[in-house]
Every structure is written in structure tokens, then in C-alpha cells.
Design a protein around this motif. Structure first.
Motif, PDB file in Angstrom:
ATOM      1  N   PHE A  96       8.026  54.807  29.404  1.00  0.00           N
ATOM      2  CA  PHE A  96       6.938  55.786  29.479  1.00  0.00           C
ATOM      3  C   PHE A  96       7.192  56.779  30.606  1.00  0.00           C
ATOM      4  O   PHE A  96       7.026  57.988  30.428  1.00  0.00           O
ATOM      5  N   THR A 106       7.644  60.776  29.856  1.00  0.00           N
ATOM      6  CA  THR A 106       6.523  61.673  30.176  1.00  0.00           C
ATOM      7  C   THR A 106       6.416  62.033  31.648  1.00  0.00           C
ATOM      8  O   THR A 106       5.490  62.751  32.033  1.00  0.00           O
ATOM      9  N   GLY A 143      -0.158  61.345  31.636  1.00  0.00           N
ATOM     10  CA  GLY A 143      -0.873  60.862  30.460  1.00  0.00           C
ATOM     11  C   GLY A 143      -1.159  59.372  30.550  1.00  0.00           C
ATOM     12  O   GLY A 143      -0.861  58.716  31.548  1.00  0.00           O
ATOM     13  N   ASN A 183      -2.125  55.435  25.092  1.00  0.00           N
ATOM     14  CA  ASN A 183      -2.139  56.496  24.073  1.00  0.00           C
ATOM     15  C   ASN A 183      -0.736  56.946  23.705  1.00  0.00           C
ATOM     16  O   ASN A 183      -0.456  57.246  22.545  1.00  0.00           O
ATOM     17  N   TRP A 184       0.157  56.991  24.697  1.00  0.00           N
ATOM     18  CA  TRP A 184       1.531  57.402  24.406  1.00  0.00           C
ATOM     19  C   TRP A 184       2.197  56.411  23.465  1.00  0.00           C
ATOM     20  O   TRP A 184       2.861  56.808  22.504  1.00  0.00           O
ATOM     21  N   GLU A 211       0.675  56.774  19.942  1.00  0.00           N
ATOM     22  CA  GLU A 211       1.200  57.954  19.248  1.00  0.00           C
ATOM     23  C   GLU A 211       2.647  57.731  18.793  1.00  0.00           C
ATOM     24  O   GLU A 211       3.027  58.125  17.696  1.00  0.00           O
ATOM     25  N   THR A 212       3.445  57.094  19.645  1.00  0.00           N
ATOM     26  CA  THR A 212       4.828  56.797  19.287  1.00  0.00           C
ATOM     27  C   THR A 212       4.877  55.859  18.084  1.00  0.00           C
ATOM     28  O   THR A 212       5.688  56.041  17.177  1.00  0.00           O
TER      29      THR A 212
END
Length: 127
Positions: free
Chosen positions: A101, A105, A109, A113-114, A117-118
């Protein structure tokens, strides 16, 4: 050619056979270790839902409604479902996942959520 002749040929070429065998094994090992790991899962769901018609009270199959399957597919590929998967698997707490992560990023963020979404980018759900 007799079997004895065949064995004589193999004995004469034993170093060629051994070197080819080990070069194939070593090449396979190197390629396997260098390629990124990729896991694929596939599931087929059969839904048999019985519901009562609100007007007549008769039993009808819920999946006969045109929007029923679209709703199920939408639920499977929703952000909430993906967040539940991330929480259930504990992905946000894994050190390797946190490093991934950070790298992707720069720490900006929300990690949950990351990951959700992935995950959703790689889901292919269809009716």
C-alpha cells in the motif's frame, strides 16, 4: 534395433541426457521464482429462491424476476462486500500488504478502501 542396443546408445550419451535434464529443471525453477505469483479462483452459484407473489400469494421462484440476478451480481461486486472481504482476511494488518500500500500510494488514502478497490478491479462477475 534391440533393447540392448538402445541401452548402449543411452549409456554412450548419458552426459548429454543428464545435462539436458538438469538444464530444464534449473530453467523451470528460475522462471517459477521470478514470475509474480497469481492466484485465480472461480465459483459458480446456483440460486434457488422461492418467494410469495405479493398480489396472489402463490409461490413463485424469486430468480424469475428480471432484476433478481442483476441485484445479486451487483451485491457480489459492491464496495461493501469487498470491504468485508478485506476485513475478514485481515489484509490491512499484514506487514507485506502495508508495504505494498505504501509503495503504490505513498501512504495517501485508506488502506482498506485501496485493497477493496484493487480487489474489485480483478473481479469478473456476470449473470
Amino acid at each position: 534395433m534391440t533393447f540392448e542396443q538402445f541401452l548402449t546408445i543411452l549409456r554412450a550419451r548419458k552426459w548429454i541426457v543428464i545435462s539436458v535434464f538438469f538444464s530444464v529443471i534449473i530453467t523451470t525453477l528460475i522462471v517459477t521464482l521470478l514470475l509474480p505469483k497469481q492466484y485465480t479462483a472461480e465459483a459458480t452459484l446456483a440460486l434457488d429462491v422461492k418467494a410469495a407473489d405479493p398480489v396472489t400469494g402463490q409461490q413463485i421462484a424469486g430468480y424469475m424476476a428480471p432484476s433478481y440476478m442483476a441485484t445479486q451480481v451487483e451485491m457480489i461486486s459492491s464496495q461493501n462486500t469487498a470491504l468485508n472481504v478485506v476485513d475478514t482476511l485481515g489484509l490491512a494488518q499484514l506487514p507485506e500488504a502495508q508495504a505494498q500500500f505504501e509503495e503504490a500510494t505513498n501512504g495517501k488514502g485508506d488502506i482498506r478502501n485501496w485493497f477493496a478497490e484493487t480487489l474489485l478491479k480483478k473481479i469478473n462477475s456476470k449473470t
